[in-house]
Scaffold this motif. Structure first.
Motif, PDB file in Angstrom:
ATOM      1  N   VAL A   1       0.855  -1.177   0.000  1.00  0.00           N
ATOM      2  CA  VAL A   1       0.000   0.000   0.000  1.00  0.00           C
ATOM      3  C   VAL A   1       0.894   1.230   0.000  1.00  0.00           C
ATOM      4  N   LEU A   2       0.615   2.151  -0.914  1.00  0.00           N
ATOM      5  CA  LEU A   2       1.384   3.389  -0.949  1.00  0.00           C
ATOM      6  C   LEU A   2       0.462   4.563  -0.669  1.00  0.00           C
ATOM      7  N   TYR A   3       0.779   5.311   0.378  1.00  0.00           N
ATOM      8  CA  TYR A   3       0.091   6.567   0.650  1.00  0.00           C
ATOM      9  C   TYR A   3       0.813   7.647  -0.141  1.00  0.00           C
ATOM     10  N   SER A   4       0.073   8.317  -0.995  1.00  0.00           N
ATOM     11  CA  SER A   4       0.709   9.190  -1.980  1.00  0.00           C
ATOM     12  C   SER A   4      -0.193  10.380  -2.263  1.00  0.00           C
ATOM     13  N   TYR A   5       0.400  11.403  -2.831  1.00  0.00           N
ATOM     14  CA  TYR A   5      -0.377  12.506  -3.372  1.00  0.00           C
ATOM     15  C   TYR A   5       0.154  12.744  -4.766  1.00  0.00           C
ATOM     16  N   TRP A   6      -0.722  13.002  -5.709  1.00  0.00           N
ATOM     17  CA  TRP A   6      -0.301  13.027  -7.106  1.00  0.00           C
ATOM     18  C   TRP A   6       0.849  13.994  -7.363  1.00  0.00           C
ATOM     19  N   GLN A   7       0.829  15.142  -6.660  1.00  0.00           N
ATOM     20  CA  GLN A   7       1.824  16.171  -6.946  1.00  0.00           C
ATOM     21  C   GLN A   7       3.088  16.074  -6.098  1.00  0.00           C
TER      22      GLN A   7
ATOM     23  N   GLU B   1      11.310  22.088 -13.717  1.00  0.00           N
ATOM     24  CA  GLU B   1      10.976  22.638 -15.024  1.00  0.00           C
ATOM     25  C   GLU B   1       9.541  23.150 -15.058  1.00  0.00           C
ATOM     26  N   MET B   2       8.624  22.297 -14.585  1.00  0.00           N
ATOM     27  CA  MET B   2       7.205  22.606 -14.784  1.00  0.00           C
ATOM     28  C   MET B   2       6.645  23.524 -13.704  1.00  0.00           C
ATOM     29  N   ARG B   3       7.104  23.314 -12.451  1.00  0.00           N
ATOM     30  CA  ARG B   3       6.515  24.113 -11.374  1.00  0.00           C
ATOM     31  C   ARG B   3       7.308  25.382 -11.116  1.00  0.00           C
ATOM     32  N   PHE B   4       8.639  25.292 -11.270  1.00  0.00           N
ATOM     33  CA  PHE B   4       9.468  26.440 -10.894  1.00  0.00           C
ATOM     34  C   PHE B   4      10.138  27.136 -12.083  1.00  0.00           C
ATOM     35  N   ASN B   5       9.818  26.670 -13.288  1.00  0.00           N
ATOM     36  CA  ASN B   5      10.347  27.315 -14.498  1.00  0.00           C
ATOM     37  C   ASN B   5      11.864  27.447 -14.526  1.00  0.00           C
ATOM     38  N   ILE B   6      12.550  26.436 -14.023  1.00  0.00           N
ATOM     39  CA  ILE B   6      14.005  26.441 -14.076  1.00  0.00           C
ATOM     40  C   ILE B   6      14.417  26.052 -15.495  1.00  0.00           C
ATOM     41  N   ASP B   7      15.394  26.772 -16.025  1.00  0.00           N
ATOM     42  CA  ASP B   7      15.882  26.497 -17.367  1.00  0.00           C
ATOM     43  C   ASP B   7      16.883  25.338 -17.310  1.00  0.00           C
ATOM     44  N   MET B   8      16.424  24.148 -17.693  1.00  0.00           N
ATOM     45  CA  MET B   8      17.266  22.958 -17.550  1.00  0.00           C
ATOM     46  C   MET B   8      18.340  22.856 -18.623  1.00  0.00           C
ATOM     47  N   SER B   9      18.285  23.716 -19.639  1.00  0.00           N
ATOM     48  CA  SER B   9      19.330  23.636 -20.668  1.00  0.00           C
ATOM     49  C   SER B   9      20.690  24.008 -20.084  1.00  0.00           C
ATOM     50  N   LYS B  10      20.672  24.661 -18.913  1.00  0.00           N
ATOM     51  CA  LYS B  10      21.931  24.981 -18.226  1.00  0.00           C
ATOM     52  C   LYS B  10      22.599  23.726 -17.664  1.00  0.00           C
TER      53      LYS B  10
END
Lengths: 216, 213
Positions: free
Chosen positions: A8-14, A177-186
């Motif tokens: 059993v895994l207690y989880s939250y989607w995010q 990338e998606m939540r904090f808009n960090i530029d991963m190309s760096k």
């Protein structure tokens, strides 16, 4: 209380921490029952959940009588109990590297940018400061990981197989990338690792949007 | 992974413990990295550990940084004196206790973060912040270990959990002057650790580069 022998895994989607465990369970081919703890509604503070994990964090894994909190502890436990598709390589240097990379994410990055801390920063110092804090702590961690893995990464973090470092990195990169808009190309090495993980069905099945409690 | 050296203490503690209990077959050379002077940013040390934190272990060609990774490396290399029990459940308890310290307490009490809080809102807030996070972690540890502790955290032998707990409790008492009456198990463990020569020898005050403040 379930009498089933299923995990059993207690989880939250995010939750990025729960994401790690979902990814690892998929890699090991382990079926599990998903129990949602709605963090937005404060369900982590319910007496029942507090009994499972007094720190009120997801994920929590229940395996029969055994309750394990903390994604790092859960992954080590899973790796020992269900050794198929090992999460750690046998080579001592690569093994250490995986543990170190995992710990950079788990101890140096995520605890400083989890929601409760960010709320504190924003309440006390304002949204601009929060954004600076997130960027600073995320990029600091990624810079270290980039240096650490540059000479070892192949398709994945430490070569041609998926291991624990990838399990920590991929969700953290996604969130950055998606939540904090960090530029991963760096961070070309980390970006490459993330791209490789995204191609894996095990990773795809673990993404937040595909979880039973996803609110889209 | 704190700059304050608490996690370095965990490694020294293990090394000393192995040293003293195994007739000196685990020797190590202590190389000081003066954090106050910024020696952790030297090119040589940065190459060893890109996050510029101590500790880092060098074993021939192998370099391991990060206290948890170091401890697991030593555990696997020197299996004669295990720092994890055999039982899977008890092992998981050790992993959880170690991570409560290293992921839930230490990152929020390290010097960089505390300096930030203090600069923004003063030393009162800094202390409130640090006590809040330590107390939260300690409350969780009390519950986690309640049914498993013996003489030490998870039984009658020193294991991984103890290596993380000992420096953390020490820091709470000495650095942050916390009142730990709400944490009787941790206080009892602290007394047990204080009787261990390995722990005494691993304390900051006993290290070659110690500078009294």
């Amino acid at each position: 209380m379930s009498s089933s022998s299923k995990l059993v895994l207690y989880s939250y989607w995010q939750s990025s921490c729960a994401w790690r465990v979902r990814f690892a369970l998929n890699l090991k081919g382990l079926a599990y029952e998903y129990r949602s703890v709605n963090l937005r509604k404060g369900e982590q503070f319910s007496p029942e959940f507090k009994k499972l994990n007094p720190l009120c964090f997801v994920p929590v894994l229940v395996d029969g009588d055994i309750v394990v909190s903390d994604s790092f502890a859960i992954l080590l436990y899973l790796n020992e109990k269900y050794p198929q598709n090992a999460l750690l390589p046998s080579d001592p240097q690569l093994r250490a590297l995986n543990l170190q990379a995992s710990n950079i994410v788990s101890s140096s990055m995520q605890p400083l940018i989890m929601q409760s801390i960010l709320k504190y920063i924003e309440d006390k110092f304002g949204p601009a400061e929060r954004q600076l804090w997130v960027r600073h702590n995320t990029e600091k961690g990624f810079q270290a990981l980039e240096k650490l893995l540059k000479d070892y990464a192949g398709t994945y973090a430490t070569g041609e197989e998926v291991y624990m470092a990838d399990v920590f990195l991929a969700p953290q990169t996604a969130v950055a990338e998606m939540r904090f808009n960090i530029d991963m190309s760096k961070f070309p090495t980390l970006n490459g690792i993330y791209k490789s993980c995204k191609d894996l069905p095990e990773f795809q099945a673990s993404v937040p949007e595909r979880q039973p409690d996803a609110e889209l | 992974m704190g700059i304050g050296g608490d996690s370095a203490e965990a490694v020294f503690l293990l090394a000393e413990f192995l040293l003293l209990s195994c007739s000196n077959w685990l020797k190590y050379e202590y190389k000081a990295v003066n954090l106050v002077k910024g020696e952790q940013f030297s090119p040589e040390f940065s190459k060893l550990n890109p996050l510029n934190f101590v500790p880092a272990l060098v074993d021939g060609d192998i370099v391991v940084a990060d206290s948890f990774a170091i401890l697991m490396y030593l555990e696997e290399k020197y299996p004669q004196h295990p720092l994890l029990p055999q039982d899977l459940h008890k092992r998981a308890i050790n992993y959880q206790a170690a991570n409560i310290v290293s992921a839930n307490i230490q990152p929020l009490q390290n010097l960089v973060v505390l300096k930030y809080i203090e600069e923004k809102c003063g030393s009162g807030e800094r202390l409130t912040w640090v006590k809040h996070h330590i107390e939260k972690g300690f409350a969780a540890l009390e519950k986690l270990l309640k049914d498993h502790a013996g003489k030490y955290a998870t039984g009658d032998e020193v294991f991984l959990a103890d290596l993380f707990l000992a420096p953390q409790i020490h820091a709470a008492l000495k650095r942050f002057k916390m009142d730990m009456t709400e944490f009787p198990l941790l206080l009892r463990l602290n007394d047990a650790y204080n009787e261990l020569p390995a722990f005494q020898d691993a304390m900051p005050e006993k290290q070659p580069d110690y500078v009294p403040s």
